[in-house]
Scaffold this motif. Sequence first.
Motif, PDB file in Angstrom:
ATOM      1  N   HIS A 192       2.717 -15.733   5.511  1.00 57.40           N
ATOM      2  CA  HIS A 192       2.467 -15.391   4.105  1.00 57.40           C
ATOM      3  C   HIS A 192       3.783 -15.374   3.333  1.00 57.40           C
ATOM      4  O   HIS A 192       4.848 -15.169   3.918  1.00 57.40           O
ATOM      5  CB  HIS A 192       1.806 -14.016   4.003  1.00 57.40           C
ATOM      6  CG  HIS A 192       0.525 -13.920   4.762  1.00 57.40           C
ATOM      7  ND1 HIS A 192      -0.679 -14.302   4.229  1.00 57.40           N
ATOM      8  CD2 HIS A 192       0.266 -13.516   6.030  1.00 57.40           C
ATOM      9  CE1 HIS A 192      -1.632 -14.121   5.133  1.00 57.40           C
ATOM     10  NE2 HIS A 192      -1.077 -13.645   6.235  1.00 57.40           N
TER      11      HIS A 192
ATOM     12  N   ASP B 245       5.579 -14.373  -0.865  1.00 55.04           N
ATOM     13  CA  ASP B 245       5.348 -13.759  -2.170  1.00 55.04           C
ATOM     14  C   ASP B 245       4.973 -14.878  -3.149  1.00 55.04           C
ATOM     15  O   ASP B 245       4.718 -16.007  -2.731  1.00 55.04           O
ATOM     16  CB  ASP B 245       6.575 -12.961  -2.628  1.00 55.04           C
ATOM     17  CG  ASP B 245       7.835 -13.805  -2.736  1.00 55.04           C
ATOM     18  OD1 ASP B 245       7.735 -15.029  -2.942  1.00 55.04           O
ATOM     19  OD2 ASP B 245       8.933 -13.235  -2.609  1.00 55.04           O
ATOM     20  N   ASN B 246       4.944 -14.592  -4.438  1.00 57.39           N
ATOM     21  CA  ASN B 246       4.499 -15.601  -5.402  1.00 57.39           C
ATOM     22  C   ASN B 246       5.651 -16.329  -6.092  1.00 57.39           C
ATOM     23  O   ASN B 246       5.436 -17.038  -7.066  1.00 57.39           O
ATOM     24  CB  ASN B 246       3.569 -14.981  -6.442  1.00 57.39           C
ATOM     25  CG  ASN B 246       4.282 -13.988  -7.339  1.00 57.39           C
ATOM     26  OD1 ASN B 246       5.389 -13.551  -7.062  1.00 57.39           O
ATOM     27  ND2 ASN B 246       3.622 -13.609  -8.428  1.00 57.39           N
TER      28      ASN B 246
ATOM     29  N   SER C  79       0.938 -17.677  -0.894  1.00 56.40           N
ATOM     30  CA  SER C  79       0.871 -16.383  -1.578  1.00 56.40           C
ATOM     31  C   SER C  79      -0.567 -15.944  -1.855  1.00 56.40           C
ATOM     32  O   SER C  79      -0.796 -15.024  -2.642  1.00 56.40           O
ATOM     33  CB  SER C  79       1.647 -16.450  -2.895  1.00 56.40           C
ATOM     34  OG  SER C  79       1.053 -17.395  -3.773  1.00 56.40           O
TER      35      SER C  79
ATOM     36  N   PRO D   4      -1.840 -11.549  -0.766  1.00 55.75           N
ATOM     37  CA  PRO D   4      -0.790 -10.521  -0.866  1.00 55.75           C
ATOM     38  C   PRO D   4      -1.278  -9.157  -0.382  1.00 55.75           C
ATOM     39  O   PRO D   4      -2.460  -8.833  -0.504  1.00 55.75           O
ATOM     40  CB  PRO D   4      -0.479 -10.490  -2.363  1.00 55.75           C
ATOM     41  CG  PRO D   4      -1.744 -10.933  -3.019  1.00 55.75           C
ATOM     42  CD  PRO D   4      -2.344 -11.952  -2.068  1.00 55.75           C
ATOM     43  N   LEU D   5      -0.354  -8.399   0.191  1.00 56.86           N
ATOM     44  CA  LEU D   5      -0.644  -7.005   0.540  1.00 56.86           C
ATOM     45  C   LEU D   5      -0.442  -6.092  -0.661  1.00 56.86           C
ATOM     46  O   LEU D   5      -1.042  -5.027  -0.737  1.00 56.86           O
ATOM     47  CB  LEU D   5       0.287  -6.531   1.667  1.00 56.86           C
ATOM     48  CG  LEU D   5       0.052  -7.111   3.043  1.00 56.86           C
ATOM     49  CD1 LEU D   5       1.078  -6.559   4.021  1.00 56.86           C
ATOM     50  CD2 LEU D   5      -1.349  -6.799   3.535  1.00 56.86           C
TER      51      LEU D   5
ATOM     52  N   ASN E 219       2.919  -8.558  -6.682  1.00 53.97           N
ATOM     53  CA  ASN E 219       4.266  -9.125  -6.661  1.00 53.97           C
ATOM     54  C   ASN E 219       5.067  -8.695  -7.890  1.00 53.97           C
ATOM     55  O   ASN E 219       5.669  -9.499  -8.575  1.00 53.97           O
ATOM     56  CB  ASN E 219       4.174 -10.653  -6.584  1.00 53.97           C
ATOM     57  CG  ASN E 219       3.771 -11.131  -5.218  1.00 53.97           C
ATOM     58  OD1 ASN E 219       4.518 -10.982  -4.265  1.00 53.97           O
ATOM     59  ND2 ASN E 219       2.583 -11.705  -5.123  1.00 53.97           N
TER      60      ASN E 219
ATOM     61  N   ASN F  28       7.627  -4.845  -3.180  1.00 51.96           N
ATOM     62  CA  ASN F  28       6.298  -5.405  -2.949  1.00 51.96           C
ATOM     63  C   ASN F  28       6.372  -6.866  -2.508  1.00 51.96           C
ATOM     64  O   ASN F  28       5.620  -7.286  -1.623  1.00 51.96           O
ATOM     65  CB  ASN F  28       5.434  -5.284  -4.197  1.00 51.96           C
ATOM     66  CG  ASN F  28       4.933  -3.878  -4.412  1.00 51.96           C
ATOM     67  OD1 ASN F  28       5.145  -2.991  -3.590  1.00 51.96           O
ATOM     68  ND2 ASN F  28       4.278  -3.656  -5.538  1.00 51.96           N
ATOM     69  N   LYS F  29       7.272  -7.631  -3.106  1.00 55.82           N
ATOM     70  CA  LYS F  29       7.437  -9.022  -2.695  1.00 55.82           C
ATOM     71  C   LYS F  29       7.847  -9.092  -1.228  1.00 55.82           C
ATOM     72  O   LYS F  29       7.367  -9.958  -0.489  1.00 55.82           O
ATOM     73  CB  LYS F  29       8.457  -9.730  -3.572  1.00 55.82           C
ATOM     74  CG  LYS F  29       7.949 -10.000  -4.975  1.00 55.82           C
ATOM     75  CD  LYS F  29       9.019 -10.653  -5.823  1.00 55.82           C
ATOM     76  CE  LYS F  29       8.531 -10.810  -7.245  1.00 55.82           C
ATOM     77  NZ  LYS F  29       9.546 -11.449  -8.101  1.00 55.82           N
TER      78      LYS F  29
ATOM     79  N   ASN G 264       4.963  -8.844   1.051  1.00 61.44           N
ATOM     80  CA  ASN G 264       4.117 -10.044   1.068  1.00 61.44           C
ATOM     81  C   ASN G 264       4.717 -11.192   1.877  1.00 61.44           C
ATOM     82  O   ASN G 264       4.000 -12.100   2.264  1.00 61.44           O
ATOM     83  CB  ASN G 264       3.813 -10.485  -0.363  1.00 61.44           C
ATOM     84  CG  ASN G 264       2.920  -9.483  -1.064  1.00 61.44           C
ATOM     85  OD1 ASN G 264       2.108  -8.817  -0.441  1.00 61.44           O
ATOM     86  ND2 ASN G 264       3.082  -9.360  -2.373  1.00 61.44           N
TER      87      ASN G 264
END
Length: 91
Positions: free
Chosen positions: A22, A24-25, A64, A67-68, A71, A76-77, A80
């Motif tokens: 996984h 992040d965005n 992405s 996500p958990l 973002n 937080n990123k 992810n």
Amino acid sequence: ELDKTVEFMKENPRIKIQISGHTDNVGNEKDNIALSANRAKAVADYLVSKGISAVRILSKGFGSSQPLAENNSEENKALNRRTELSILSVE
């Protein structure tokens, strides 16, 4: 953690797993899919290098898309950007 996974797999030779990568965005999704697939493959390759049969491991990149956390912060990123292990079957 990877060495614990190796031991778990050796102790449970009938288990098949999926390694999911996984991101992040940040960046475009095509690149994130490739990055996450490479992340998952690196884990799978490590397990194979330690004697786990490749037929017991599926690796897949999700980019992405799962996500958990939102973002919206560096913390937080970081959550992810990860790999996850799931048990697929016990044969």
